[in-house]
Design an enzyme around this catalytic site. Structure first.
Site, short mmCIF file in Angstrom:
data_model
loop_
_atom_site.label_atom_id
_atom_site.label_comp_id
_atom_site.label_asym_id
_atom_site.label_seq_id
_atom_site.Cartn_x
_atom_site.Cartn_y
_atom_site.Cartn_z
N LYS A 1 0.83 -1.20 0.00
CA LYS A 1 0.00 0.00 0.00
C LYS A 1 0.88 1.27 0.00
CE LYS A 1 -4.08 -1.83 -0.24
NZ LYS A 1 -3.61 -3.14 -0.75
C1 LIG Z 1 -9.65 -1.82 -2.20
C2 LIG Z 1 -9.11 -2.67 -1.08
N1 LIG Z 1 -9.87 -2.87 0.02
C3 LIG Z 1 -9.45 -3.59 1.05
C4 LIG Z 1 -8.20 -4.21 1.03
C5 LIG Z 1 -7.80 -5.07 2.18
O1 LIG Z 1 -6.67 -4.61 2.84
P1 LIG Z 1 -5.72 -5.63 3.63
O2 LIG Z 1 -4.86 -6.33 2.63
O3 LIG Z 1 -4.94 -4.74 4.56
O4 LIG Z 1 -6.59 -6.57 4.39
C6 LIG Z 1 -7.37 -4.03 -0.09
C7 LIG Z 1 -6.05 -4.68 -0.16
O5 LIG Z 1 -5.53 -4.92 -1.21
C8 LIG Z 1 -7.85 -3.24 -1.17
O6 LIG Z 1 -7.10 -3.05 -2.27
#
Ligand SMILES: Cc1ncc(COP(=O)(O)O)c(C=O)c1O
Length: 360
Positions: free
Chosen positions: A186
């Site tokens: 991220k």
């Molecule tokens: C649009 C979106 N929402 C939620 C998430 C979930 O995040 P995490 O990987 O920290 O659980 C991601 C992760 O890629 C994402 O791209």
């Protein structure tokens, strides 16, 4: 999203603060932690940077989505509107909450189309989960208005557009709750981590408890805490939060680099025939972590992505072929496949997900 490219002394220093105390948990152990409260510090820094009243950090963006849904009262029998171009975490969290994901088409922002959302609202719609995909924003002002008109909760998934704004206001702060992700890929990372941001004290209170088995966190003795409702262990560790503290300080530099790079590529591509850039309701607020453009046909888009990759232009995706972010091959979700029965199975709903018609 480049946070992981910028791990350095700053992150090491913050992590060493935690290792030197040995207190990895975000709650308690007051004397032993020698004043280091990394999760709290990250929350305060997020509040200040994003100009939001409350931030609560947790173990992942996925956990943050589940917590935001819980705080919005989403449960069995509810419908949640969301886009078919997102990350699987969103429909998964909706299903695990006992609700039914209702996919609604996107527009040229690559995010939920406000008019299509309005048409899809039913008496069972509890929330709209808008996703600011690939660094830039939905028509968030219009979505706020649609949700207000229909008295539906708006949740913003801002996992991919941290630092993005719409007319100066941080993405993630327009709805009742916004979620962030700090996973390894991220804009800023802490390995694994996420956050819920909100201006609503009630949402904050539920999220604060929900991410820690319902603890009310009112006293100093965890064993004596009261529990208003059930929850989960979605706690972040102090080690992860420490990395986040250092990374958040780098956010503005990251945004500046990204925006300069994006400008360079836009100027370079602008004169090419057939290239049309994605619409940004406020171009100034694009976090510029991606540059997305359209080509006239599926064949041309696939071919361009293939040739760019062959020319070692790294990180070019043709999203239609991406199984993480685009619904085409989400058979497990469309067929509601789960190790055990879900509330939607019990309700006997035929979800209509197997024949999704999402032309855009
Ligand atoms: C649009 C979106 N929402 C939620 C998430 C979930 O995040 P995490 O990987 O920290 O659980 C991601 C992760 O890629 C994402 O791209």
């Amino acid at each position: 999203m480049p946070g992981f490219e910028l791990i350095g002394e700053e992150e090491r220093k913050e992590v060493m603060d935690v290792l030197d105390t040995g207190v990895f948990m975000r709650y308690g152990f007051d004397a032993a932690r020698k004043g280091h409260w990394k999760a709290r510090q990250l929350e305060e820094a997020l509040q200040e940077r994003l100009n939001v009243r409350y931030a609560h950090v947790c173990s992942s963006g996925t956990a943050a989505v589940s917590s935001a849904l819980a705080a919005s009262g989403v449960g069995a029998g509810d419908e949640v509107i969301l886009p078919p171009f997102t990350f699987v975490a969103d429909p998964e969290a909706v299903l695990l909450a006992g609700a039914l994901p209702v996919f609604v088409d996107i527009d040229d922002t690559l995010c939920l189309d406000p008019q299509a959302v309005e048409q899809a609202i039913t008496p069972r719609t509890k929330a709209v989960l808008v996703v600011h995909m690939c660094g830039s924003m939905a028509r968030i002002d219009e979505l706020v208005e649609v949700c207000r008109r229909h008295e539906v909760t708006l949740i913003e998934d801002n996992a991919q557009a941290l630092g993005g704004t719409f007319h100066g206001k941080s993405l993630g702060t327009f709805g009742e709750a916004g979620i962030l992700s700090f996973d390894y890929v991220k804009t800023i990372t802490c390995g694994e981590g996420g956050a819920v941001i909100t201006d609503d004290p009630r949402v904050y209170e539920i999220v604060d408890a929900f991410t820690d088995h319902g603890h009310d966190h009112r006293g100093k003795d965890r064993g004596a805490d009261e529990h208003e409702h059930i929850g989960a262990n979605f706690r972040i560790s102090e080690l992860n939060a420490a990395v986040g503290v250092a990374q958040l300080r780098k956010l503005d530099r990251i945004l500046e680099i990204q925006r300069n790079n994006q400008r360079f590529f836009i100027e370079g591509l602008a004169d090419l025939p057939h290239v049309r850039f994605r619409a940004a309701p406020d171009p100034e607020g694009d976090s510029a972590t991606f540059l997305t453009f359209f080509l006239p046909s599926e064949e041309e888009a696939r071919e361009a992505a293939r040739k760019l990759a062959a020319a070692r232009v790294d990180g070019c995706f043709y999203w239609y072929d991406n199984n993480w972010h685009y619904h085409r091959k989400w058979d497990h979700i469309k067929q509601l496949r789960s190790p055990g029965l879900l509330a939607v199975h019990k309700a006997g709903w035929l979800s209509g997900l197997t024949d999704l018609n999402m032309p855009r």
